[in-house]
Each structure stands twice: as C-alpha cells, then as structure tokens.
Scaffold this motif. Structure first.
Motif, short mmCIF file in Angstrom:
data_model
loop_
_atom_site.label_atom_id
_atom_site.label_comp_id
_atom_site.label_asym_id
_atom_site.label_seq_id
_atom_site.Cartn_x
_atom_site.Cartn_y
_atom_site.Cartn_z
N HIS A 1 53.75 75.79 62.59
CA HIS A 1 54.53 75.01 61.11
C HIS A 1 53.99 75.54 60.29
O HIS A 1 51.98 74.62 60.34
CB HIS A 1 54.47 73.69 61.75
CG HIS A 1 54.70 72.11 60.29
ND1 HIS A 1 56.34 71.91 59.74
CD2 HIS A 1 54.27 71.81 60.22
CE1 HIS A 1 55.30 71.10 58.87
NE2 HIS A 1 54.36 70.85 58.91
N SER A 2 53.79 74.69 59.46
CA SER A 2 53.41 74.72 57.61
C SER A 2 53.75 74.60 56.77
O SER A 2 55.30 74.94 56.93
CB SER A 2 52.48 75.83 58.23
OG SER A 2 51.65 76.09 56.03
N ILE A 3 53.34 73.37 56.16
CA ILE A 3 54.26 73.09 54.74
C ILE A 3 54.19 74.88 54.07
O ILE A 3 55.51 74.80 52.68
CB ILE A 3 53.85 71.83 54.30
CG1 ILE A 3 53.95 71.59 52.96
CG2 ILE A 3 52.05 72.65 53.35
CD1 ILE A 3 53.94 70.42 51.55
N SER A 4 53.26 75.41 53.90
CA SER A 4 53.47 76.83 53.91
C SER A 4 54.72 77.78 53.84
O SER A 4 53.98 78.58 55.09
CB SER A 4 52.48 77.09 52.94
OG SER A 4 51.71 78.77 53.80
N ALA A 5 55.17 77.95 54.11
CA ALA A 5 56.36 79.12 54.42
C ALA A 5 55.81 80.59 54.95
O ALA A 5 56.00 80.76 56.25
CB ALA A 5 58.01 79.70 53.51
N GLY A 6 54.50 81.15 53.71
CA GLY A 6 54.34 82.08 53.81
C GLY A 6 53.29 82.21 55.11
O GLY A 6 52.27 82.95 55.01
N LEU A 7 52.89 81.30 55.96
CA LEU A 7 51.62 80.66 56.41
C LEU A 7 52.44 80.47 57.59
O LEU A 7 51.54 80.59 58.85
CB LEU A 7 50.11 80.04 55.96
CG LEU A 7 49.51 80.46 54.75
CD1 LEU A 7 49.02 78.86 54.83
CD2 LEU A 7 49.07 81.80 54.53
#
Lengths: 433, 277
Positions: free
Chosen positions: A308-314
């Motif tokens: 999970h991350s708020i940032s799709a790229g990470l």
C-alpha cells in the motif's frame, strides 16, 4: 562495474548479477529476446551514432539537461540545510521516465521490432512509452491494473490520445505487479516483433543495468551542476524508491564518491506496524519476482503480498536488485516516509517554492526534511524531484479536503485553513528510520 | 486402464513410467491440476481420479500469486485456491495421495515458492512425500545450481522448458540439465486450450530430439483427443492442463465435475494410443 562482487562461481558465470541479487528468472522462451536485447544495448551504448541520436533527442525533445533549483524556503523547514532539487519534473511528459523510454524505443527500432508494450502504475511510464511510440511510429500497448486505471483516468486518456492501446488488468490485486505479469504474458506470446519497455530497474538482466544506464544522465548532470553552484559535492543524495529507477539514475554517478551518502526513501504507507506499506527494506526478505532476485514483500509460503502507498508509483512489492546490493553492502541507506509525511512534504514544497511535486517524489522530500534536521545548516542535500504532481492533483485535492466526494470545490478548504496548517504541520514532516 | 497405472514404478522419478509407455508403443499422458481448486480435498480427489481414469503422470500445480506463464483458466483457478487458503504444504499431501494411487507426481511450481523454503528443504520434503520431481517454468538451468544439487541429493527429476524460440545452443544447455523429461512448450505463449497446437511443436520436438535422448513431453494448448493423438505421433508425452481444470469449474458441487474429468482423461488416454509414429 567495479562496485560489483561475485560471491561464488555460479554467480560469476551469470551476467547481470549485483552480488546475490538480479539474475534471469523467466521462462526459457524469453531468453533469446533478452540475449538479443543485451547485445543490442551493449553495441548501442558504444556506437557514436546511437549516442548522438539519443543526446539530440534529449536536447530537443526531452528538454535536457534538466535544471537544478535551490529551495531555501523549503529548506528552512529541514534544519536549515542547503537543499538542491534535480528537476526531472520539467522533462517532457513530466518525469524522469522519458530518459529510459527514448533509449529503449531507439533500441526497438535497431532490433527491427515494430511494437512496444509497457506496464504502468501511476501512468507516468505508460504515458512516456506512448509518447515515444508516437514519436517513432511504433505500435504501443500499455497494461495497467484496473484499480490504477480508475485512480488515474486522466493518464489513461493521455495514453489513448497518443495512440496507445490501454488494457486494464483485472487479475490479482489489479495493480502494478499484475500489469507486469500481463505484459510478460504478452511479451512471451509476441516476442518476435515486440519489445517490452520495462519501466524500472528491475526485471531480468539486462533490464536493471540497461534502465539504470539510460537514467544515469540524471546524476551525471546533477554532479556537475551542484559542483558549479556550490563548489563541492553534496553530503547526501536523496531519492524515492519504488522500483528504483530515478534513484539508481541519480545515485550511479555518486556510488564511487565515498563522502556522499546515498539515501533511498520507500513508501511507508500507513506505517510499518500497520502492515499497509511498500517499505521492502523495512520488513522484507530476499525472493524472486518478475525475473530478478531482490528484496520482496512475501508471506511465509513465498506468495507476493499486497502493498500500500498513496503513491501508485511506489506501490510495488519488490525493488531493483542493485538497490538490494547497495543496501546489503552498506553503500546506500534506505528509510521510509508514510503517506502522511509525504503529503506534508508535498504541501510544503507547493507553499514554500511554488513547485508541485509528484507524490512519489514527495517521499524523497520528506526524507530530505528529516536528513536536513539530522545534519543541520552545514549540510548540502541533492534531492531527485523525479516527477511533477499534475497527475496527483485529484488525490491531493481529496487528501487536503479541497474537493468533496463529487469532485466539487469545498468552501472551507480554499481559505485560511491552509496558511495556518503550514505552520501547524510542518514540524511533523519528515521520515521515520 | 487403471491396472496400467498400478504397475510398479522403478525409482522415484518418471523414467519407469515413460519407459513402459514407450514399450507399449505410445506416448504418456500427463494431466495437470492445481492443488486447492476448487478446494484442497476436491483437488486431491480429482488428481487421484485422473490416475484411475488413465493419466500416466500427474502434474501438480502449486497456486502462486503471480503465475506469469499461465493463461486465464489456470490463473483464475490459482487465485481461487489462494483465496480459499491453500498452502504450499498442501502440495505434499497431494503428492503422497497421487503416489499412493499409483502414478508419479511431478510438481509444477514457480520458483519463489521453492526459494522461500530453500531448494534443499523443498527437495527433501517433496521426496519424503512421494514426489517425482519439479517442473520449473520460470527457472532456467543457468540459475538452477542450488536446485540441481538438491534434486541430485534427493533423487528427484528436473523438467526445464524449451520453447520454439530456443536456438540450438539453448536446447543443448536446457536438455542436458533435465532428468525425467524435457517440457516442450508447443507455442510461444501461456497455458490454455488452443484450436491448433501448430506445426511449431513438431518442429521443436525434432530439433530437440537431435540434441538429446531425454524424453520429450509437449505442453501448452492440448485439449482434445485428436490433438493428443497428433502430438503423440511425435512426442514421448502429452501434457494437458487448462482443459482438465475447466471440468472442475462447477462451484457449488465440485464432485459434479468428476465424471466429466474422468471422461476427458479417458478420451485423452485413447488419443495418446492413437498417435502413430
């Protein structure tokens, strides 16, 4: 290559190893294509014609060299350290991804292939690949997790405007890792005329090395720019790490500069203890995914676990094998920033410097705030601003309450609440070790 | 046909079974099912039913979160099995049951599931549970030093893959690392039924035959008696997967699929006896 070690005779025989990491864990059907690619890129990198063609494209199309920007108002919140941003966000298509994509698209033509495929998470790599395909007259198919197509509808439209076919992937967790699975399935089926433009420094050899080499221009330029600006090398180079391509790109030039700390910042999501994160180095163990041995978030059986991350790229369960090597050898260090810390850094850069960063890059900024506070005003930090935040406006607007559930502007969020929140929240920004 | 399956097998691997098939002048039938689909108990029941109905070797699939060599049917079966809580340990229950039913079980697994336990531990446990060996779709011999050592240590077979794209030097390298049989991928692509297996498979078998004496079993795309007969005319074994998995797709009462499964195995077993060399 001098930073490599070959721990045993088996590893020494295999190209593309970074210590015990890397390798080629793929179906046999792909091996000839990987050999062909390896040969093509090795020839190309020393072919003056190829080098000149890529340089010219970068100069007249990408917008290289990208500038550096010193950010003193932001740095005031980071212990007063000097902070310099490497502005990959100003590249055409809005991130560092174009560096690698143009290189691989040129290689595609040299190999006589007519079609490219790519995976994408946030959409940045997909947009860059669709762009290069349009520029060079290649057919293009982009695989994107269905969840991500919904989160990033605008980027899906951008890719389709550029003439690419975008295929939503519904299997598995329907995110980046599943898009890579589907791209690999396409590649193994169509490898005769198709090149897989892998978007980061993972995958089977030669991808980790090749993608790094197409991005190392970031660190090479920044090295000279920072020297020219400040007369010295930075104390630390800081970058976010998903797969890790912008980080390897900016790190590579500095690996041999022992005085320079290399600091990668992973996605801490909702915190390590929550289990909802993508901080591979905080909790993972070595394993094999998508063709490479590296640190991997996996369960007891070896099944990949969801990140999970708020940032799709990470939001990816593994990491480029060279990062695993740099970490285990102690040459680079890795921290993480939570969603909240990254979003605070995002807001802070907007408010203090007038630069809207990608949420991915905001993790690096959160890292810089913390490292700056540790090292104090004498420190000089070079931070990779790998992408711009236009694509993230919807996420950010929701996060900060600037729009309601229907996407309409909210009253409370547009006024005084924000200037107040800067002072209130800034001290909390930073990362956990 | 069940009495053929009961014949004694020399050693742990598939060599005895393949030799017996050759003596009978036919190709072997290898049937694939994933453990845990639709449930662990049903999958083991279905695998032993396949042995009774005439498969010579069972290919035991291990559900994996990222099955990049599998098409839709097996992807969905694997995902369903994982959602229902299948564990790698269940594979060893399946192999023991298949061995008891009289056929050698070859386990098909993506490599990370073996890495996680270490190849040595996985090999020891597989051998203890009656396993014949491993088929490794994402492990090439160049990366397999640990598995080669562990499988030698525990007397297990090793099936690596060759593909239509493999040049002669790869065919040599891959087949020389195989023991038991070579997995010949009939087409460039992933698992799943195809209307035609295509000429590429026959050509690849011929090219591979030229560099090795190890038996050659062809997989990817075979779903019917006619295709089985066609492939049996040039290969030592015919591997069928997705078509068998499809018979188990009745979610409410998985046993309902067993007659269809047995019937399809019977057809395929007839097919491998119709292939004329």
């Amino acid at each position: 290559m001098s930073e490599r070690t070959s721990p045993g005779p088996d590893a020494a025989e295999i190209p593309g190893r970074f210590g015990e990491f890397g390798g080629r864990f793929v179906p046999e059907a792909l091996i000839p294509a990987l050999e062909e690619l390896d040969e093509a890129r090795q020839k190309a990198m020393v072919d003056p014609e190829f080098v000149a063609e890529l340089d010219e494209l970068h100069r007249t199309y990408t917008g290289r060299p990208s500038i550096i920007t010193e950010v003193p108002r932001f740095a005031a919140h980071a212990g007063g350290a000097r902070i310099v941003l490497k502005r990959e966000d100003l590249n055409h298509t809005g991130s560092h991804k174009i560096n690698n994509v143009l290189g691989q698209a040129l290689l595609t033509k040299r190999m006589g292939k007519r079609r490219v495929i790519a995976e994408t998470g946030a959409g940045q790599h997909g947009v860059a690949t669709a762009t290069a395909a349009a520029l060079m007259g290649l057919e293009c198919t982009v695989y994107m997790g269905r969840v991500d197509t919904e989160r990033q509808a605008l980027n899906v439209a951008r890719m389709r405007m550029l003439g690419a076919e975008v295929i939503p992937v519904s299997h598995g967790s329907a995110t980046l890792k599943d898009a890579i699975n589907e791209a690999l399935r396409d590649w193994v089926t169509n490898v005769g005329h198709t090149h897989y433009v892998l978007g980061t420094v993972t995958g089977p050899h030669p991808f980790p090395e090749m993608v790094r080499d197409f991005h190392k221009i970031i660190g090479e330029e920044a090295h000279d720019q920072v020297l020219a600006l400040t007369g010295r090398l930075p104390d630390a180079v800081i970058a976010c790490v998903g797969g890790g391509s912008n980080a390897m790109g900016i790190f590579h030039r500095f690996v041999g500069e022992e005085s320079v700390r290399l600091i990668g910042v992973e996605a801490g999501g909702e915190g390590i203890e929550s289990g909802r994160h993508a901080a591979r180095f905080a909790s993972a163990s070595p394993g094999v995914l998508h063709g490479a041995r590296s640190y991997l978030m996996q369960d007891e059986d070896g099944q990949t676990v969801e990140t999970h991350s708020i940032s799709a790229g990470l939001d990816y369960p593994s990491v480029g094998p060279e990062h695993s090597f740099l970490r285990d050898t102690g040459r680079a260090e890795y921290r993480h920033a939570t969603d909240e810390q990254a979003m605070e850094a995002f807001r802070l850069l907007c408010r203090t410097e007038g630069i809207i960063p990608a949420i991915e890059s905001s993790h690096a900024l959160a890292g810089a705030i913390e490292v700056g506070r540790e090292l104090g005003p004498e420190a000089l930090l070079l931070v990779s601003l790998s992408g711009r935040g236009d694509k993230d406006m919807h996420t950010a607007a929701e996060y900060f309450g600037l729009i309601d559930g229907q996407g309409a502007p909210t009253e409370a969020a547009t006024g005084e609440a924000h200037s107040a929140s800067e002072a209130a929240h800034a001290p909390e920004a930073g990362v956990q070790e | 046909m069940s009495e053929q399956s009961q014949a004694p097998v020399a050693g742990r691997g598939v060599e005895g079974v393949l030799a017996r098939c050759r003596e009978e002048g036919r190709a072997a039938l290898i049937g694939y099912l994933p453990v845990g689909y639709p449930t662990v108990e049903h999958s083991i029941g279905a695998m032993t039913a396949m042995v009774e109905a005439g498969v010579d070797i069972v290919e035991v699939g291990v559900p994996y979160s990222d099955p990049l060599m599998d098409g839709e049917v097996i992807q969905i079966a694997a995902a369903t099995a994982l959602e229902r809580g299948v564990r790698v340990d269940d594979v060893f229950r399946a192999t023991a049951a298949i061995r008891a039913a009289g056929a050698p079980p070859m386990v098909m697994t993506y490599w990370n599931l073996v890495v996680r336990q270490t190849p040595e531990v996985f090999a020891r446990r597989l051998a203890e549970a009656g396993g014949a060996g491993l088929i490794t779709p994402d492990l090439i011999p160049d990366e397999a030093a640990e598995w080669i050592a562990a499988s030698d240590h525990h007397g297990l077979d090793r099936s690596f893959l060759v593909a239509p794209s493999s040049p002669e030097e790869r065919l040599r390298a891959v087949t020389s690392a195989c023991r038991g049989f070579v997995y010949v991928a009939s087409t460039m692509g992933v698992t799943g039924a195809r209307s035609s297996v295509g000429g590429a498979a026959a050509e690849l078998v011929a090219r591979t035959r030229a560099v090795t004496d190890v038996p050659l079993c062809v997989g990817l795309g075979v779903s019917t008696r006619e295709q089985a007969a066609e492939v049996a005319s040039y290969a030592d074994g015919v591997i069928v997967g997705s078509a068998l998995v499809k018979t188990l797709q009745d979610e409410r009462e998985p046993e309902r699929g067993f007659p269809a499964l047995r019937a399809l195995v019977g057809e395929l077993a007839a097919g491998v006896r119709e292939g004329h060399r």
